[in-house]
Design an enzyme around this catalytic site. Structure first.
Site, PDB file in Angstrom:
ATOM      1  CG  HIS A 251     -38.999  31.313   8.016  1.00  0.00           C
ATOM      2  ND1 HIS A 251     -38.985  32.188   6.960  1.00  0.00           N
ATOM      3  CD2 HIS A 251     -40.135  30.587   7.887  1.00  0.00           C
ATOM      4  CE1 HIS A 251     -40.068  31.985   6.214  1.00  0.00           C
ATOM      5  NE2 HIS A 251     -40.776  31.013   6.750  1.00  0.00           N
ATOM      6  CG  ASP A 313     -41.576  26.948   0.317  1.00  0.00           C
ATOM      7  OD1 ASP A 313     -41.822  26.707   1.513  1.00  0.00           O
ATOM      8  OD2 ASP A 313     -42.417  27.438  -0.466  1.00  0.00           O
ATOM      9  CG  HIS A 376     -46.822  31.087   2.546  1.00  0.00           C
ATOM     10  ND1 HIS A 376     -47.591  31.747   3.473  1.00  0.00           N
ATOM     11  CD2 HIS A 376     -45.840  30.476   3.241  1.00  0.00           C
ATOM     12  CE1 HIS A 376     -47.093  31.535   4.680  1.00  0.00           C
ATOM     13  NE2 HIS A 376     -46.033  30.767   4.574  1.00  0.00           N
ATOM     14  NE  ARG A 382     -45.164  26.972   0.450  1.00  0.00           N
ATOM     15  CZ  ARG A 382     -45.415  27.132   1.738  1.00  0.00           C
ATOM     16  NH1 ARG A 382     -46.650  27.358   2.156  1.00  0.00           N
ATOM     17  NH2 ARG A 382     -44.439  27.055   2.620  1.00  0.00           N
TER      18      ARG A 382
END
Ligand SMILES: [Zn+2]
Length: 414
Positions: A251, A313, A376, A382
């Protein structure tokens, strides 16, 4: 004060909300504010109010029964007295070696990330040098704020001195709310205390990256099975919490992270060439996720809205996998196989635990609101997204590119 500087992190939102507010009557706005207050407090009110909330949740979330009072009350105590609860939780359940073990994992994953930055073909050397410095400077906070470890309760006693629960229930709730607001407002105009956790509790199962402090936080409650166990084989830990560690690190190096430097100051540190090269890779990810449909409600994922998380991810899985490989090289035959699962290699088990930690079941209503609100992707993507882009996943399971989940045009930021 008139001279106060206010940092607005989402000016577009404020612009947008102002025009919505301007179009509404004062009555609608008033009703909305009262509604928000009541819906948040209704859980504390008598059953006839709670029943209305239950009907509301039935429509919004598809739940057919109310949450048990035990859960509601425990959650409430944890929300209001989070740090004292954390102290009790840590003393009772948190293994002292966990911090040491997870610090080691973070450092291995951080080193892997630095190698990935070095090898990247899209980031120019100027941006790479700053990226590596920033990665080295990330502070990892694991478990809980340090002062909770000692038996000295002075700080907790002081912070909670005014809490007094001898009124009747609802007035107790309101008084606790006031004390909470007071504590938040008292932080205004003081330097940030870097030891405080403030926006996340040790008892939260979550992890965060604070861009404005260049730090990543992993509360005690997320450092447990199936994500982490100090006695578990490392392939499970790397496929579990290791992936989340990589995700949080990443991030700091995407669309949001590029705007904050190694001290957490809002300074852009990418060259234009790096921004342009990143955007091409980002668009590949946006397209990829735009093509995922959550079958149970027939809704497509919004690739644009979820891009930052999807990129994290994708990076997180690679970091964790390569860090595990590196660890396994220097710790030959240390990791034991699990009973009943001996036919799988340790690398296969890494991916299997990664998939296992994201097993989820949602009602259709919850799936609807998840797609509409969440940044998300739904859990299944994911797992499918990052594995479909990862050549190592193909190798480990003998998959053929273009078949099943394996993409021909793999999107790779890192
Ligand atoms: Zn994230």
């Amino acid at each position: 004060m008139d001279t106060d500087i206010v940092i607005v992190t989402a000016p577009k939102f404020l612009d947008g909300i102002s025009s919505i507010i301007n179009q509404q009557s004062p009555r609608t706005i008033q009703n909305y504010m009262i509604w928000k207050f009541i819906i948040n407090q209704a859980g504390h009110m008598p059953r006839r109010f709670r029943n209305i909330v239950q009907q509301f949740n039935h429509v919004i979330l598809g739940t057919s029964t109310a949450e048990s009072r035990t859960i509601t009350c425990a959650n409430y105590v944890n929300t209001v007295m989070g740090l004292p609860v954390s102290k009790l939780y840590i003393d009772e359940y948190f293994d002292k070696n966990t911090r040491k073990e997870t610090t080691e994992m973070i450092n291995n994953i951080r080193n892997t990330f630095i190698t990935m930055v070095n090898r990247s073909t899209w980031m120019d050397s100027k941006s790479k040098i700053i990226a590596i410095k920033k990665a080295r400077a990330i502070k990892a906070k694991l478990g809980y704020p340090d002062y909770l470890e000692s038996d000295d309760m002075t700080k907790l006693d002081k912070d909670f001195a005014e809490y007094n629960f001898n009124l009747s229930y609802m007035p107790n709730v309101l008084s606790a709310m006031q004390l909470h607001s007071k504590a938040s407002l008292q932080m205004l105009r003081y330097p940030i205390d870097s030891k405080e956790w403030s926006d996340i509790l040790p008892t939260n199962v979550n992890a965060i990256h604070r861009l404005s402090a260049n730090e990543i936080l992993f509360p005690a409650a997320i450092l447990q099975t199936p994500l982490f166990d100090k006695d578990a084989p490392k392939y499970l830990n790397y496929g579990g919490i290791g992936y989340i560690m990589g995700h949080e690190i990443a991030h700091g190096f995407g669309d949001e992270g590029k705007a904050y430097d190694l001290n957490g100051n809002k300074v852009s540190w990418w060259t234009n060439a790096t921004v342009n090269a990143f955007n091409i890779r980002k668009n590949c990810i946006v397209e990829q996720y735009n093509n995922y449909t959550l079958a149970q409600v027939n809704l497509t994922v919004n690739g644009q809205k979820t891009k930052d998380e999807n990129i994290a991810d994708d990076a997180g899985l690679k970091q964790a996998f390569f860090a595990y490989q590196q660890w396994a090289k220097t710790h030959k035959n240390v990791d034991k196989k699990l009973p009943g699962l001996t036919k799988y290699s340790t690398e296969q088990m890494f991916f299997m635990n990664f998939g296992h930690t994201w097993c989820t079941k949602m009602t259709n209503e919850a799936a609807h609101s998840y797609i509409n609100r969440e940044v998300h992707s739904p859990e299944q993507f994911r797992v499918r997204g990052p594995t479909s882009n990862f050549v190592e996943f193909n190798r480990v399971f003998g998959c053929i590119t273009g078949q099943g989940n394996s993409r021909v045009n793999k999107c790779n930021v890192w």
